[in-house]
Design a protein around this motif. Structure first.
Motif, mmCIF file in Angstrom:
data_model
loop_
_atom_site.group_PDB
_atom_site.id
_atom_site.type_symbol
_atom_site.label_atom_id
_atom_site.label_comp_id
_atom_site.label_asym_id
_atom_site.label_seq_id
_atom_site.Cartn_x
_atom_site.Cartn_y
_atom_site.Cartn_z
ATOM 1 N N ASP A 49 0.815 -1.212 0.000
ATOM 2 C CA ASP A 49 0.000 0.000 0.000
ATOM 3 C C ASP A 49 0.851 1.266 0.000
ATOM 4 O O ASP A 49 2.052 1.225 0.227
ATOM 5 C CB ASP A 49 -0.940 -0.005 1.197
ATOM 6 C CG ASP A 49 -0.185 0.153 2.497
ATOM 7 O OD1 ASP A 49 0.045 1.299 2.906
ATOM 8 O OD2 ASP A 49 0.176 -0.876 3.097
ATOM 9 N N CYS A 50 0.185 2.369 -0.235
ATOM 10 C CA CYS A 50 0.848 3.677 -0.273
ATOM 11 C C CYS A 50 0.604 4.474 1.001
ATOM 12 O O CYS A 50 0.831 5.683 1.036
ATOM 13 C CB CYS A 50 0.404 4.451 -1.510
ATOM 14 S SG CYS A 50 -1.346 4.864 -1.522
ATOM 15 N N SER A 52 -0.815 6.714 3.841
ATOM 16 C CA SER A 52 -1.768 7.826 3.871
ATOM 17 C C SER A 52 -1.904 8.548 2.531
ATOM 18 O O SER A 52 -2.719 9.449 2.399
ATOM 19 C CB SER A 52 -1.392 8.819 4.973
ATOM 20 O OG SER A 52 -0.133 9.405 4.706
ATOM 21 N N ASN A 53 -1.112 8.143 1.527
ATOM 22 C CA ASN A 53 -1.254 8.738 0.192
ATOM 23 C C ASN A 53 -2.520 8.278 -0.525
ATOM 24 O O ASN A 53 -2.952 8.911 -1.481
ATOM 25 C CB ASN A 53 -0.045 8.405 -0.691
ATOM 26 C CG ASN A 53 1.166 9.248 -0.374
ATOM 27 O OD1 ASN A 53 1.055 10.314 0.227
ATOM 28 N ND2 ASN A 53 2.332 8.774 -0.771
ATOM 29 N N LEU A 54 -3.129 7.168 -0.083
ATOM 30 C CA LEU A 54 -4.302 6.633 -0.777
ATOM 31 C C LEU A 54 -5.501 7.568 -0.592
ATOM 32 O O LEU A 54 -5.983 7.766 0.514
ATOM 33 C CB LEU A 54 -4.646 5.233 -0.264
ATOM 34 C CG LEU A 54 -5.775 4.516 -0.997
ATOM 35 C CD1 LEU A 54 -5.456 4.346 -2.478
ATOM 36 C CD2 LEU A 54 -6.041 3.152 -0.359
ATOM 37 N N LYS A 55 -5.937 8.149 -1.698
ATOM 38 C CA LYS A 55 -7.056 9.102 -1.662
ATOM 39 C C LYS A 55 -8.341 8.511 -2.228
ATOM 40 O O LYS A 55 -9.420 8.760 -1.713
ATOM 41 C CB LYS A 55 -6.701 10.373 -2.453
ATOM 42 C CG LYS A 55 -5.435 11.059 -1.992
ATOM 43 C CD LYS A 55 -5.554 11.564 -0.573
ATOM 44 C CE LYS A 55 -4.266 12.260 -0.153
ATOM 45 N NZ LYS A 55 -3.891 12.029 1.210
ATOM 46 N N ASN A 56 -8.221 7.744 -3.323
ATOM 47 C CA ASN A 56 -9.386 7.178 -4.002
ATOM 48 C C ASN A 56 -9.056 5.819 -4.584
ATOM 49 O O ASN A 56 -7.901 5.536 -4.892
ATOM 50 C CB ASN A 56 -9.845 8.076 -5.164
ATOM 51 C CG ASN A 56 -10.534 9.327 -4.698
ATOM 52 O OD1 ASN A 56 -11.473 9.263 -3.912
ATOM 53 N ND2 ASN A 56 -10.073 10.467 -5.166
ATOM 54 N N VAL A 65 -15.837 6.124 -8.483
ATOM 55 C CA VAL A 65 -15.081 5.984 -7.237
ATOM 56 C C VAL A 65 -15.722 4.878 -6.408
ATOM 57 O O VAL A 65 -16.950 4.813 -6.273
ATOM 58 C CB VAL A 65 -15.053 7.326 -6.460
ATOM 59 C CG1 VAL A 65 -14.412 7.136 -5.086
ATOM 60 C CG2 VAL A 65 -14.316 8.391 -7.257
ATOM 61 N N TYR A 104 -5.783 2.666 -8.085
ATOM 62 C CA TYR A 104 -5.487 3.227 -6.767
ATOM 63 C C TYR A 104 -4.813 4.578 -6.954
ATOM 64 O O TYR A 104 -3.850 4.707 -7.703
ATOM 65 C CB TYR A 104 -4.555 2.284 -5.986
ATOM 66 C CG TYR A 104 -5.181 0.951 -5.681
ATOM 67 C CD1 TYR A 104 -5.986 0.793 -4.565
ATOM 68 C CD2 TYR A 104 -4.969 -0.154 -6.493
ATOM 69 C CE1 TYR A 104 -6.568 -0.433 -4.269
ATOM 70 C CE2 TYR A 104 -5.546 -1.379 -6.216
ATOM 71 C CZ TYR A 104 -6.349 -1.512 -5.103
ATOM 72 O OH TYR A 104 -6.925 -2.725 -4.823
ATOM 73 N N ASP A 105 -5.347 5.582 -6.275
ATOM 74 C CA ASP A 105 -4.795 6.932 -6.350
ATOM 75 C C ASP A 105 -4.257 7.285 -4.964
ATOM 76 O O ASP A 105 -5.025 7.598 -4.069
ATOM 77 C CB ASP A 105 -5.886 7.924 -6.762
ATOM 78 C CG ASP A 105 -5.382 9.352 -6.834
ATOM 79 O OD1 ASP A 105 -4.154 9.546 -6.953
ATOM 80 O OD2 ASP A 105 -6.205 10.277 -6.760
ATOM 81 N N PHE A 106 -3.034 7.105 -4.747
ATOM 82 C CA PHE A 106 -1.760 6.801 -5.376
ATOM 83 C C PHE A 106 -1.670 5.304 -5.668
ATOM 84 O O PHE A 106 -2.335 4.516 -5.020
ATOM 85 C CB PHE A 106 -0.638 7.172 -4.444
ATOM 86 C CG PHE A 106 -0.237 8.625 -4.433
ATOM 87 C CD1 PHE A 106 1.073 8.945 -4.122
ATOM 88 C CD2 PHE A 106 -1.098 9.676 -4.699
ATOM 89 C CE1 PHE A 106 1.510 10.257 -4.067
ATOM 90 C CE2 PHE A 106 -0.691 10.988 -4.639
ATOM 91 C CZ PHE A 106 0.627 11.278 -4.318
ATOM 92 N N HIS A 146 3.493 7.090 2.223
ATOM 93 C CA HIS A 146 3.741 8.082 3.270
ATOM 94 C C HIS A 146 3.143 7.521 4.547
ATOM 95 O O HIS A 146 1.971 7.169 4.584
ATOM 96 C CB HIS A 146 3.103 9.421 2.909
ATOM 97 C CG HIS A 146 3.468 10.516 3.860
ATOM 98 N ND1 HIS A 146 4.675 11.166 3.796
ATOM 99 C CD2 HIS A 146 2.798 11.045 4.905
ATOM 100 C CE1 HIS A 146 4.726 12.066 4.766
ATOM 101 N NE2 HIS A 146 3.600 12.005 5.448
#
Length: 147
Positions: A49-50, A52-56, A65, A104-106, A146
């Motif tokens: 996973d990324c 706390s960078n995961l927004k959407n 979404v 995945y965004d990021f 992050h």
């Protein structure tokens, strides 16, 4: 807070030889200014996973979404079988898709291994990433986390 650049295989089931891992990590330690570099090898497929960078999370079929609650439930279900099957039915368009193919965004992904570069001082040059692909003999994907 830490920034971690995670290198994973583009094809999630690729395994690596010990020799290739050591060579890639040694190369990165020589070329990248960072706090430290770690390698993780997993017994089974793992979600990389990324943080706390995961927004959407977006459906790759219809572009809507996806709700984090639905995704979390599907991830828990898939984890119960060590991610042997990543196939799910999307809540939006009711189509079959792999959890790995969701947008995945990021970026995030599934992998059997990862190389983590902690707090790199600058973006890693494409020539270094291309060299890593050559050393590992596989295409790679970058996950910027992050924590």
């Amino acid at each position: 807070a830490d920034s971690i650049l995670k290198i994973i295989p583009a094809v999630q089931i690729n395994k690596l030889s010990e020799k290739a891992i050591v060579k890639a990590v040694d190369y990165l330690r020589e070329k990248v200014d960072c706090d430290f570099i770690q390698f993780h090898n997993y017994e089974t497929l793992s979600f990389i996973d990324c943080g706390s960078n995961l927004k959407n999370i977006i459906c790759p079929i219809c572009g809507k979404v996806i709700n984090f609650e639905w995704w979390g439930e599907e991830m828990n279900h898939a984890a119960q079988s060590d991610f042997v099957s990543l196939m799910v039915q999307t809540p939006c368009c009711k189509r079959q898709v792999s959890l790995n193919d969701l947008i995945y965004d990021f970026p995030c992904g599934f992998a059997c291994w990862e190389i983590d570069i902690y707090n790199p001082q600058e973006m890693i040059a494409d020539e270094i990433l291309n060299a890593i692909q050559g050393i590992l003999k596989t295409d790679i994907k970058i996950v910027q986390a992050h924590l």
